[in-house]
Design a protein around this motif. Structure first.
Motif, PDB file in Angstrom:
ATOM      1  N   SER A  96      51.631  39.440  35.848  1.00 21.08           N
ATOM      2  CA  SER A  96      51.253  38.235  35.118  1.00 21.08           C
ATOM      3  C   SER A  96      50.180  38.544  34.071  1.00 21.08           C
ATOM      4  N   MET A  97      49.266  39.420  34.408  1.00 23.83           N
ATOM      5  CA  MET A  97      48.215  39.821  33.458  1.00 23.83           C
ATOM      6  C   MET A  97      48.818  40.584  32.281  1.00 23.83           C
ATOM      7  N   ARG A  98      49.736  41.465  32.596  1.00 18.82           N
ATOM      8  CA  ARG A  98      50.367  42.268  31.534  1.00 18.82           C
ATOM      9  C   ARG A  98      51.181  41.388  30.588  1.00 18.82           C
ATOM     10  N   LEU A  99      51.850  40.374  31.147  1.00 22.57           N
ATOM     11  CA  LEU A  99      52.635  39.461  30.316  1.00 22.57           C
ATOM     12  C   LEU A  99      51.779  38.707  29.301  1.00 22.57           C
ATOM     13  N   CYS A 100      50.540  38.445  29.654  1.00 24.02           N
ATOM     14  CA  CYS A 100      49.684  37.711  28.713  1.00 24.02           C
ATOM     15  C   CYS A 100      48.867  38.655  27.835  1.00 24.02           C
ATOM     16  N   GLY A 101      49.194  39.953  27.874  1.00 26.84           N
ATOM     17  CA  GLY A 101      48.614  40.888  26.916  1.00 26.84           C
ATOM     18  C   GLY A 101      47.439  41.717  27.382  1.00 26.84           C
ATOM     19  N   VAL A 102      47.035  41.611  28.639  1.00 31.51           N
ATOM     20  CA  VAL A 102      45.930  42.424  29.132  1.00 31.51           C
ATOM     21  C   VAL A 102      46.448  43.844  29.360  1.00 31.51           C
ATOM     22  N   THR A 103      45.756  44.826  28.798  1.00 34.11           N
ATOM     23  CA  THR A 103      46.190  46.226  28.919  1.00 34.11           C
ATOM     24  C   THR A 103      45.188  47.101  29.668  1.00 34.11           C
ATOM     25  N   ASP A 104      43.965  46.639  29.831  1.00 33.54           N
ATOM     26  CA  ASP A 104      42.926  47.403  30.519  1.00 33.54           C
ATOM     27  C   ASP A 104      43.240  47.431  32.015  1.00 33.54           C
ATOM     28  N   GLU A 105      43.651  48.580  32.518  1.00 26.84           N
ATOM     29  CA  GLU A 105      44.082  48.687  33.917  1.00 26.84           C
ATOM     30  C   GLU A 105      42.964  48.397  34.906  1.00 26.84           C
ATOM     31  N   ASP A 106      41.712  48.723  34.543  1.00 29.10           N
ATOM     32  CA  ASP A 106      40.591  48.397  35.435  1.00 29.10           C
ATOM     33  C   ASP A 106      40.420  46.885  35.556  1.00 29.10           C
ATOM     34  N   GLU A 107      40.535  46.175  34.435  1.00 28.64           N
ATOM     35  CA  GLU A 107      40.438  44.725  34.455  1.00 28.64           C
ATOM     36  C   GLU A 107      41.602  44.117  35.238  1.00 28.64           C
ATOM     37  N   ILE A 108      42.801  44.652  35.025  1.00 31.47           N
ATOM     38  CA  ILE A 108      43.972  44.164  35.761  1.00 31.47           C
ATOM     39  C   ILE A 108      43.761  44.330  37.256  1.00 31.47           C
ATOM     40  N   GLU A 109      43.285  45.508  37.665  1.00 34.60           N
ATOM     41  CA  GLU A 109      43.064  45.756  39.089  1.00 34.60           C
ATOM     42  C   GLU A 109      41.996  44.822  39.654  1.00 34.60           C
ATOM     43  N   GLN A 110      40.877  44.698  38.954  1.00 39.69           N
ATOM     44  CA  GLN A 110      39.783  43.855  39.430  1.00 39.69           C
ATOM     45  C   GLN A 110      40.222  42.405  39.575  1.00 39.69           C
ATOM     46  N   ARG A 111      40.880  41.865  38.562  1.00 41.94           N
ATOM     47  CA  ARG A 111      41.290  40.463  38.602  1.00 41.94           C
ATOM     48  C   ARG A 111      42.424  40.222  39.590  1.00 41.94           C
ATOM     49  N   THR A 112      43.338  41.180  39.698  1.00 43.40           N
ATOM     50  CA  THR A 112      44.446  41.038  40.651  1.00 43.40           C
ATOM     51  C   THR A 112      43.922  41.015  42.077  1.00 43.40           C
ATOM     52  N   LEU A 113      43.035  41.938  42.407  1.00 40.90           N
ATOM     53  CA  LEU A 113      42.474  41.963  43.760  1.00 40.90           C
ATOM     54  C   LEU A 113      41.640  40.714  44.043  1.00 40.90           C
ATOM     55  N   ALA A 114      40.906  40.229  43.033  1.00 42.26           N
ATOM     56  CA  ALA A 114      40.115  39.000  43.212  1.00 42.26           C
ATOM     57  C   ALA A 114      41.034  37.798  43.454  1.00 42.26           C
ATOM     58  N   ALA A 115      42.134  37.720  42.701  1.00 44.57           N
ATOM     59  CA  ALA A 115      43.074  36.602  42.883  1.00 44.57           C
ATOM     60  C   ALA A 115      43.712  36.669  44.264  1.00 44.57           C
ATOM     61  N   LEU A 116      44.111  37.860  44.691  1.00 44.40           N
ATOM     62  CA  LEU A 116      44.703  38.008  46.025  1.00 44.40           C
ATOM     63  C   LEU A 116      43.692  37.653  47.119  1.00 44.40           C
ATOM     64  N   LYS A 117      42.444  38.048  46.916  1.00 43.43           N
ATOM     65  CA  LYS A 117      41.405  37.719  47.898  1.00 43.43           C
ATOM     66  C   LYS A 117      41.204  36.210  47.972  1.00 43.43           C
ATOM     67  N   SER A 118      41.262  35.526  46.833  1.00 42.82           N
ATOM     68  CA  SER A 118      41.022  34.080  46.822  1.00 42.82           C
ATOM     69  C   SER A 118      42.087  33.311  47.595  1.00 42.82           C
ATOM     70  N   VAL A 119      43.268  33.907  47.765  1.00 43.13           N
ATOM     71  CA  VAL A 119      44.332  33.260  48.545  1.00 43.13           C
ATOM     72  C   VAL A 119      44.564  33.976  49.878  1.00 43.13           C
ATOM     73  N   GLU A 120      43.601  34.828  50.238  1.00 42.39           N
ATOM     74  CA  GLU A 120      43.617  35.571  51.508  1.00 42.39           C
ATOM     75  C   GLU A 120      44.869  36.427  51.681  1.00 42.39           C
ATOM     76  N   MET A 121      45.260  37.120  50.589  1.00 35.78           N
ATOM     77  CA  MET A 121      46.440  37.980  50.648  1.00 35.78           C
ATOM     78  C   MET A 121      46.151  39.418  50.239  1.00 35.78           C
ATOM     79  N   GLU A 122      44.871  39.784  50.058  1.00 33.06           N
ATOM     80  CA  GLU A 122      44.552  41.135  49.601  1.00 33.06           C
ATOM     81  C   GLU A 122      44.991  42.216  50.579  1.00 33.06           C
ATOM     82  N   LYS A 123      44.986  41.927  51.866  1.00 39.31           N
ATOM     83  CA  LYS A 123      45.385  42.943  52.837  1.00 39.31           C
ATOM     84  C   LYS A 123      46.899  43.194  52.844  1.00 39.31           C
ATOM     85  N   TYR A 124      47.651  42.331  52.159  1.00 44.91           N
ATOM     86  CA  TYR A 124      49.105  42.484  52.073  1.00 44.91           C
ATOM     87  C   TYR A 124      49.553  43.036  50.720  1.00 44.91           C
TER      88      TYR A 124
END
Length: 178
Positions: free
Chosen positions: A66-94
């Motif tokens: 979803s991040m890549r589709l909206c034009g984000v290319t910085d892989e560190d930012e993608i990783e940080q935001r993806t893990l934060a989003a997964l944590k916010s819905v309690e799915m990071e361990k999956y």
């Protein structure tokens, strides 16, 4: 509104997935339509009733895409935001699992993470609890209510109980008319 009254059609038009017969939808002065991918991808998060997760991608990859589709290319930012989003819905361990390895409620939480990871202005939720049991329905609705504190959440449902409990404003659709 009841089934078949036009709720999903309206949401799809607002979200730029379908084209209106006349007029246009504007978000911050920009047109939202099936041909305006940039605006739709950057400013609108969509939560589908049937999750729409790619079965060939892990939970992490589904959200990061979803991040890549909206034009984000910085892989560190993608990783940080993806893990934060997964944590916010309690799915990071999956994050390394595939959608077929998850329950319906877990898949819907991943779909929510995918919608919020890009920090859109508007979140569209089309019957997000339609395929869930009562426990997962409460969990998903609590998440959406929390998200609504910072984002506009447009929720489509025919479940009056959810409307009464969670919605701040209600627009009823009857036979395609508001």
């Amino acid at each position: 509104g009841k089934s078949g009254c036009g709720k999903t059609t309206l949401l799809n038009i607002i979200g730029g997935l379908d084209k209106p017969q006349s007029g246009q939808v504007l978000l911050d002065g920009e047109s939202v339509s099936p041909t305006s991918n940039r605006t739709r991808n950057a400013k609108i998060g969509y939560i589908f009733q049937n999750y729409n997760l790619s079965k060939s991608m892990t939970v992490y990859e589904n959200v990061a895409s979803s991040m890549r589709l909206c034009g984000v290319t910085d892989e560190d930012e993608i990783e940080q935001r993806t893990l934060a989003a997964l944590k916010s819905v309690e799915m990071e361990k999956y994050r390394k699992r595939y959608p077929d390895e998850l329950s319906g409620g877990q898949q819907q939480r991943v779909a929510i993470a995918r919608a919020i990871v890009k920090k859109p202005d508007v979140i569209l939720a089309d019957e997000p609890t339609g395929n869930l049991d009562e426990q997962n329905t409460v969990m998903v609705m609590d998440l959406l209510k929390e998200i609504s504190r910072e984002h506009l959440v447009l929720l489509v449902t025919h479940e009056q109980d959810l409307v009464d409990l969670y919605c701040d404003e209600v627009i009823e659709i009857v036979d395609g008319a508001v």
